[in-house]
Scaffold this active site. Structure first.
Site, mmCIF file in Angstrom:
data_model
loop_
_atom_site.group_PDB
_atom_site.id
_atom_site.type_symbol
_atom_site.label_atom_id
_atom_site.label_comp_id
_atom_site.label_asym_id
_atom_site.label_seq_id
_atom_site.Cartn_x
_atom_site.Cartn_y
_atom_site.Cartn_z
ATOM 1 N N TYR A 97 16.960 5.991 -22.197
ATOM 2 C CA TYR A 97 16.389 7.265 -22.650
ATOM 3 C C TYR A 97 14.882 7.137 -22.848
ATOM 4 C CZ TYR A 97 14.655 10.524 -26.170
ATOM 5 O OH TYR A 97 13.876 11.408 -26.871
ATOM 6 N N THR A 135 8.672 11.110 -27.405
ATOM 7 C CA THR A 135 9.378 10.504 -28.536
ATOM 8 C C THR A 135 8.680 9.236 -29.006
ATOM 9 O OG1 THR A 135 11.448 9.346 -29.130
ATOM 10 C CG2 THR A 135 10.863 9.389 -26.810
ATOM 11 N N ASP A 136 8.866 8.915 -30.296
ATOM 12 C CA ASP A 136 8.330 7.645 -30.818
ATOM 13 C C ASP A 136 8.988 6.442 -30.153
ATOM 14 O OD1 ASP A 136 10.858 7.858 -31.979
ATOM 15 O OD2 ASP A 136 10.161 7.756 -34.050
ATOM 16 N N GLU A 137 10.147 6.653 -29.512
ATOM 17 C CA GLU A 137 10.886 5.527 -28.920
ATOM 18 C C GLU A 137 10.178 4.912 -27.711
ATOM 19 O OE1 GLU A 137 14.992 5.284 -28.724
ATOM 20 O OE2 GLU A 137 15.390 6.809 -30.223
#
Length: 286
Positions: free
Chosen positions: A92, A68-70
């Site tokens: 997460y 994910t970009d997160e």
């Protein structure tokens, strides 16, 4: 089966002729991760370790880990490329970043052909309504207000589902082992603007005061990154770019939710401003 069950996963690779693994399986709800950090760590880190170990033992041709970009953390101006440091700000994202390290280690140690992808927010039909776009659509279709965390100024990049499918097919065919690929889009919108856009399309109004009537500002999550701007040039060099315009994608998505909202178990619970879930009671495995 469950990716956290080593015996099941081992048997799966022994009995099925698996040559490619696309690893999507994860706990993904950011809000929920603050209250169930242990479950997120268990599924996302331990489960990934179980899966990549079994895939390596089975000598699969390619293992694609969907991240994910997160993992980059938030940024107001800096554009992230694949070499940018990981600075996750929620459980997460931290669990996905840790899982990346496990996957990458199999390339470093064994030259096992792993590829890591980091994508922007995906939207479209069939998405569980805990995610922001289907949640807002479903609330408005039930004549309820959009619940906006904090200021609503947080901006997100939204990528239509068929575009991300094309990206994964490109990675399967062209992606080089040991590499990381950002799957991003330049289309960006604040959560407040997203709500207004959906109110305009579903409630057929352009009046600012009427739009505000359908917006309910609630307390923010413990941390809420402002933006995740990504550079996706590496994917462009493989021949992939997003194609579906926002107006087309969101129209198809709204139409789908008119007919299909109730197909999910506990779909009403997903529309609460914050997650309503059973506690994570038991850990089996390690």
């Amino acid at each position: 089966g469950d990716i956290c069950e080593p015996d099941f996963i081992k048997q799966l690779f022994e009995t099925e002729k698996i040559d490619i693994v696309l690893h999507f399986a994860a706990q993904t709800h950011v809000d929920l991760s603050f209250w169930h950090a242990l479950e997120f760590t268990y599924v996302n880190v331990y489960g990934t370790n179980v899966l990549v170990a079994a895939a390596h033992e089975a000598n699969v041709e390619k293992f694609v880990y969907v991240s994910t970009d997160e993992v980059y953390g938030g940024s107001t101006d800096e554009e992230f490329d694949e070499s940018s440091p990981k600075r996750p700000t929620n459980p997460y994202a931290s669990s996905k970043a840790a899982a990346e390290c496990f996957v990458q280690s199999y390339w470093e140690r064994y030259q096992f052909p792993v590829v890591i992808t980091r994508s922007s927010n995906v939207y479209g039909p069939h998405q569980y309504p805990e995610k922001v776009i289907p949640k807002f659509i479903s609330l408005l279709q039930q004549n309820r207000k959009c619940c906006i965390h904090g200021s609503g100024l947080q901006r997100r990049n939204f990528l239509y589902a068929t575009d991300v499918v094309e990206a994964f097919l490109t990675v399967l065919k062209e992606g080089k082992p040991g590499e990381i690929y950002n799957i991003g889009t330049n289309f960006e919108m604040s959560i407040a603007q997203l709500a207004k856009e959906l109110i305009h399309l579903i409630k057929k109004t352009s009046s600012e005061s009427e739009m505000e009537h359908w917006m309910d500002y609630v307390k923010d999550r413990p941390t809420n990154d402002l933006r995740y701007p990504m550079n996706s040039e590496k994917m462009h060099n493989l021949g992939w770019r997003p194609k579906v315009p926002w107006k087309e994608g969101i129209k198809k998505t709204i139409e789908w939710y008119k007919e299909n909202f109730h197909n999910w178990k506990n779909s009403e619970k997903a529309l609460e401003p914050f997650p309503v879930t059973e506690p994570f009671a038991q850990l089996s495995g390690p």
